[in-house]
Design a protein around this motif. Structure first.
Motif, short mmCIF file in Angstrom:
data_model
loop_
_atom_site.label_atom_id
_atom_site.label_comp_id
_atom_site.label_asym_id
_atom_site.label_seq_id
_atom_site.Cartn_x
_atom_site.Cartn_y
_atom_site.Cartn_z
N MET A 1 0.84 -1.21 0.00
CA MET A 1 0.00 0.00 0.00
C MET A 1 0.86 1.24 0.00
SD MET A 1 -2.87 0.96 2.83
CE MET A 1 -2.56 -0.63 3.49
N LYS A 2 2.02 1.16 0.61
CA LYS A 2 3.04 2.20 0.51
C LYS A 2 2.55 3.60 0.82
CE LYS A 2 5.53 -0.25 -3.14
NZ LYS A 2 4.57 -1.23 -3.63
N LYS A 3 1.67 3.73 1.82
CA LYS A 3 1.15 5.06 2.18
C LYS A 3 0.83 5.84 0.92
CE LYS A 3 3.12 5.77 6.71
NZ LYS A 3 3.93 6.59 7.56
N PRO A 4 -0.15 5.64 0.29
CA PRO A 4 -0.63 5.57 -1.07
C PRO A 4 0.46 5.14 -2.02
CG PRO A 4 -0.83 7.86 -0.37
CD PRO A 4 -0.28 7.02 0.77
N LEU A 5 1.04 3.96 -1.76
CA LEU A 5 2.16 3.46 -2.57
C LEU A 5 3.12 4.61 -2.76
CD1 LEU A 5 0.63 1.07 -5.28
CD2 LEU A 5 1.92 0.45 -3.31
N ILE A 6 3.37 5.41 -1.68
CA ILE A 6 4.09 6.67 -1.89
C ILE A 6 5.48 6.66 -1.30
CG2 ILE A 6 3.67 8.23 0.04
CD1 ILE A 6 2.47 10.11 -2.14
N GLY A 7 5.78 5.72 -0.39
CA GLY A 7 7.13 5.67 0.13
C GLY A 7 8.14 5.46 -0.98
N MET A 8 7.89 4.47 -1.81
CA MET A 8 8.78 4.21 -2.94
C MET A 8 8.69 5.33 -3.97
SD MET A 8 8.87 0.96 -5.54
CE MET A 8 9.28 -0.20 -4.25
N LEU A 9 7.51 5.92 -4.10
CA LEU A 9 7.34 7.00 -5.07
C LEU A 9 8.26 8.17 -4.75
CD1 LEU A 9 5.86 8.38 -7.37
CD2 LEU A 9 4.07 9.01 -5.76
N ALA A 10 8.35 8.53 -3.49
CA ALA A 10 9.22 9.64 -3.11
C ALA A 10 10.68 9.33 -3.46
CB ALA A 10 9.09 9.91 -1.61
N THR A 11 11.06 8.07 -3.24
CA THR A 11 12.43 7.67 -3.57
C THR A 11 12.68 7.78 -5.06
OG1 THR A 11 12.43 6.14 -1.71
CG2 THR A 11 14.09 5.78 -3.41
N LEU A 12 11.72 7.33 -5.85
CA LEU A 12 11.87 7.38 -7.30
C LEU A 12 11.95 8.81 -7.80
CD1 LEU A 12 9.34 4.60 -8.31
CD2 LEU A 12 11.82 4.51 -8.57
N GLY B 1 9.28 -8.79 2.18
CA GLY B 1 9.15 -10.12 2.78
C GLY B 1 8.71 -10.13 4.22
N GLU B 2 8.48 -8.95 4.81
CA GLU B 2 7.95 -8.91 6.17
C GLU B 2 6.51 -9.41 6.16
OE1 GLU B 2 8.35 -5.06 7.87
OE2 GLU B 2 10.53 -4.98 7.62
N SER B 3 5.99 -9.71 7.35
CA SER B 3 4.68 -10.33 7.46
C SER B 3 3.67 -9.39 8.09
CB SER B 3 4.78 -11.62 8.29
OG SER B 3 3.51 -12.23 8.41
N CYS B 4 2.67 -8.99 7.32
CA CYS B 4 1.50 -8.25 7.81
C CYS B 4 1.81 -6.83 8.26
CB CYS B 4 0.80 -9.00 8.95
SG CYS B 4 0.52 -10.76 8.66
N THR B 5 2.93 -6.25 7.78
CA THR B 5 3.28 -4.88 8.14
C THR B 5 2.95 -3.94 6.98
OG1 THR B 5 5.54 -5.11 7.30
CG2 THR B 5 5.16 -5.69 9.61
N LEU B 6 3.02 -2.63 7.23
CA LEU B 6 2.77 -1.66 6.17
C LEU B 6 3.75 -1.90 5.02
CD1 LEU B 6 0.99 0.83 5.52
CD2 LEU B 6 2.88 2.24 6.34
N ASP B 7 3.23 -1.95 3.82
CA ASP B 7 3.99 -2.24 2.60
C ASP B 7 4.37 -3.72 2.46
OD1 ASP B 7 3.84 0.50 2.26
OD2 ASP B 7 5.93 0.85 2.86
N ASN B 8 3.93 -4.54 3.39
CA ASN B 8 4.24 -5.97 3.36
C ASN B 8 3.01 -6.79 3.76
OD1 ASN B 8 7.34 -6.20 2.92
ND2 ASN B 8 7.10 -4.61 4.47
#
Length: 275
Positions: free
Chosen positions: A1-12, A221-228
């Motif tokens: 979900m990436k905090k509106p799939l946004i964590g990776m977006l900011a990096t990009l 690969g984390e289990s049941c966490t944000l973005d995982n």
């Protein structure tokens, strides 16, 4: 979900990532060609101009995205947003991903992250007006459950990128941090979605209809966490699929809309969570 799939977006964005061009969208036909017609870009996510199977050309147009893409922030578990005033704008795209127009909402008709992850906006214009001015027809939301093995396309208006894969199967429960989604679509490995693809329509490559809305991927690969997110079966067993993405089914949405694209959560067959 990436905090509106946004964590990776900011990096990009920080790395100077460029948008990806073209590919080819769906007018319903055998082996429909899937492109960007009918998709939109939000400020932080993707979305699509959609109609219900019974919508009329004169009805106020609707935009589909994720609940976690709402400008008011991610709804908490059990929270449902109904008929909330909004002036949010959407960039309407051409078949090749070019910018055609700016569309504007009048309200958030529905938004939630309970059982599903969906937002539906009503625009200040009709389908017929959009089609006559810009030549773009809405995508139709299919009213039947998606089928395992179906070839699908995840069409991101934000990145102007189309992912191709298939429906690998369905997660009985998909748990991510505090949120739980029911009967989620699991992708095969070809749809390795990234930040900004949240809210993308998942289009059946044969019918050209929307069968789900893209919303998350297990990043590390984390289990049941944000973005995982993790899958939980009926016995409570937990499974993690690192690098695999998921979408929320949309076939139940049409049953919640009456004539005139009017949301009515009390209609027979409507299973969207209520406040």
């Amino acid at each position: 979900m990436k905090k509106p799939l946004i964590g990776m977006l900011a990096t990009l964005l920080a790395a100077g990532a460029t948008t990806l061009a073209g590919a080819s969208q769906a007018q319903a036909a055998p082996s429909a060609t899937v492109n960007f017609a009918g998709t939109v870009a939000l400020s932080n996510c993707s979305g699509s101009l959609v109609r219900m199977p019974g919508s009329a050309a004169s009805d106020p147009a609707l935009v589909l995205s994720n609940g976690h893409c709402l400008e008011s922030g991610m709804p908490g578990p059990g929270q449902v947003v109904l008929n909330q005033s909004s002036s949010r704008t959407f960039t309407l795209l051409s078949a090749t991903g070019g910018r055609l127009a700016t569309l504007r909402a009048t309200k958030v008709v529905y938004g939630a992250m309970t059982d599903t992850d969906v937002s539906i906006y009503q625009l200040n214009t009709s389908y017929s007006s959009i089609q006559s001015r810009y030549g773009i027809a809405p995508l139709t939301i299919a009213a039947t459950h998606p089928v395992q093995g179906t070839s699908i396309r995840v069409v991101s208006g934000y990145w102007k990128k189309i992912y191709s894969c298939s429906v690998d199967g369905f997660a009985y429960r998909l748990k991510e941090a505090d949120w739980t989604f029911k009967d989620s679509v699991r992708y095969t490995s070809g749809c390795n979605v990234i930040g900004g693809t949240s809210g993308s329509p998942v289009v059946d490559a044969s019918s050209g209809q929307v069968v789900a809305v893209n919303n998350t991927i297990n990043e590390s690969g984390e289990s049941c966490t944000l973005d995982n997110p993790c899958e939980v079966d009926q016995s409570g067993a937990v499974t993690v699929h690192q690098g695999i993405g998921y979408a929320q089914e949309t076939y139940g949405i049409p049953a919640c809309f009456a004539a005139g694209n009017r949301l009515d959560l009390t209609l027979p067959g409507c299973t969207l969570p209520r406040p």
